[in-house]
Each structure stands twice: as C-alpha cells, then as structure tokens.
Design a protein around this motif. Sequence first.
Motif, short mmCIF file in Angstrom:
data_model
loop_
_atom_site.label_atom_id
_atom_site.label_comp_id
_atom_site.label_asym_id
_atom_site.label_seq_id
_atom_site.Cartn_x
_atom_site.Cartn_y
_atom_site.Cartn_z
N GLY A 38 67.26 30.57 4.77
CA GLY A 38 67.19 30.74 6.12
C GLY A 38 67.38 29.34 6.56
N THR A 39 66.33 28.24 6.29
CA THR A 39 66.24 27.22 6.90
C THR A 39 67.62 26.31 6.96
OG1 THR A 39 64.18 27.11 5.83
CG2 THR A 39 64.90 25.11 6.62
N HIS A 138 58.53 26.92 -4.58
CA HIS A 138 59.50 26.82 -5.40
C HIS A 138 60.42 26.07 -4.88
CE1 HIS A 138 62.08 30.79 -4.49
NE2 HIS A 138 62.22 29.59 -3.57
N LYS A 202 55.18 27.96 6.62
CA LYS A 202 55.35 27.03 5.46
C LYS A 202 54.28 25.92 5.38
CE LYS A 202 59.31 28.71 3.65
NZ LYS A 202 60.82 28.11 4.01
P1 PGA Z 1 64.08 29.99 3.34
O1 PGA Z 1 63.99 29.64 1.80
O2 PGA Z 1 64.71 28.63 3.81
O3 PGA Z 1 64.92 31.05 3.58
O4 PGA Z 1 62.58 29.88 3.65
C1 PGA Z 1 63.65 28.47 1.23
C2 PGA Z 1 63.60 28.59 -0.44
O5 PGA Z 1 63.24 29.72 -0.77
O6 PGA Z 1 63.91 27.77 -1.08
#
Ligand code: PGA
Length: 261
Positions: A38-39, A138, A202
């Motif tokens: 998503g980011t 991760h 996060k």
């Molecule tokens: P996200 O995922 O950007 O959807 O939070 C990041 C990842 O799992 O590496």
Amino acid sequence: MEVIIRPDKESACQLACDLIFDAIALDPKIVLGLATGGTMENLYARLSKKINLAGLNLDTVRTFNLDEYIGLSPTHSGSYRSYMEKHFFSQVSIKTQNTFLPRGDALDVEQECLDYEKLIKKAGGIDLQLLGLGQIGHIGFNEPLSSLASRTRAKSLTPETRKQNAQYFGGEANVPKRAITVGVGTILESTRALMLVTGRSKAEILAKSVEGPVTSLISATALQLHPKCMVIVDEAAAAKLVNQEYYRWVFENEPEWERYR
Ligand code: PGA
C-alpha cells in the motif's frame, strides 16, 4: 543508516520519489530493486508522473522486485507482477524484458529462486533497493526467523502477513500461504537501500527496526548492518523513535540533503 522524518505521508513519498528519480537520471543503466504494498502505491504514482513530465528515458533501466506469491500466474490479479504493471510499468515507458519478478507459478520453485539470484548477479547487483516495512517488521517476505544471511527462497507467510494482505484477495482465506522472496543477505548486498514507512500503525515496529537490537525475528533490523541505508518516514511513523531530534538535526545540517530540504 539515516532516518529522515518528513511532516506527513505526502512529503515522505515525494522525497523518496525525488531520490529515485535523481538516481535514474544520474545513472540511466541503474538496477533498481522494487517493492510492493500500500505504501508504494503513492510513491509509484508520483514517480511515474515525474518521469513522464521530465521525459526521462527508462530504456536501459532494469528492475528486480523483492517477491511474488507462490501459485499465482503473472496475470492473476493478486500477483505482484499485476501490481507492478498497474501501478508503475504500464504508467511509464519501460521495457518489459528489463523488469524482473520471481515466477510464482514456476514448476520448480527451488530452481526459480536460484535463477533469480543469478539474474541479479548477472545484472551487476542492485544499485538502489526500495523497501517497505511489514507490520511484523519484515522486508520482502522475510518473515520472523529468516536468516540474516538468507538468499532468494520460498517462505511460508505468517498469519499476520496474510491478514495484512487480505484486502487484495477478498479475504484472508484466499491469500497464498507461501511466497518467493529475495533474502535478507541479498538485500544487504545492494549498494543503497531506501525504506519508506508511513502511518501511525508502523510506529512501534519502525522503532524496533531502527533502534532495537538486530534480530532475525524482525528482518528489518538487519538494515542496521547495511552500509548505506536511508529510512524515510512521516511524523506518524516516527512517533516512537527515541532519537528523533538527532535524526532531524542530521537532515537539516548534512550537505548531502541540501537539494532535498
Ligand atoms: P504496506 O506493506 O505498504 O502495505 O504496509 C509493506 C510490507 O509489507 O512490506
């Protein structure tokens, strides 16, 4: 490692975008390590717009993605190949034969992993590795207890990771249970690494990753061993960092960041 704190998600994504754009402009033969999630959607939207506005030529750029779900064909809507086509490759003029992801539908997964490592090596290694941070810390799909020396291989996904990605599969039950991921050791060999992390959800895992002890339980902590790693975050993700003031001071005073401030 350098931690750069931007006021909000938009300016964090813009800084990551500017850094990648400049790296491509400086080295048209750059080998990029790419990430999904998503980011990164916001980042790819900005980057493709900037590339197109500037008419930047990507003819000699090569890209290697971090991971792919086992069992999915490249055309499956949940595959990372589909994600990359949708958010980046179809938005810019890049040669498909220069864009690499592991094949999730490979008959011999072990061989596919070995071949992917060879392809990266043949390309001369990753010049700039883009990374996201999962809720469990991760990088790629290097789930807890991934060896810090690991290479590209198959990994079983944790329930937390499958929950995080359920939205892309119409429910957790449909998320594949395994994936091919480049290893932590492979990531540590990149010349430069850029991790982009935004959002309050996060904050705890980012603080553990950046300021906590290095542990295979949280593969992102291995980035503390990387010779040149930038971590770009927004205020919300930075909330639990103990040394925030120091990171801000470095960004405001290092000549290296002058053109980006
Ligand atoms: P996200 O995922 O950007 O959807 O939070 C990041 C990842 O799992 O590496």
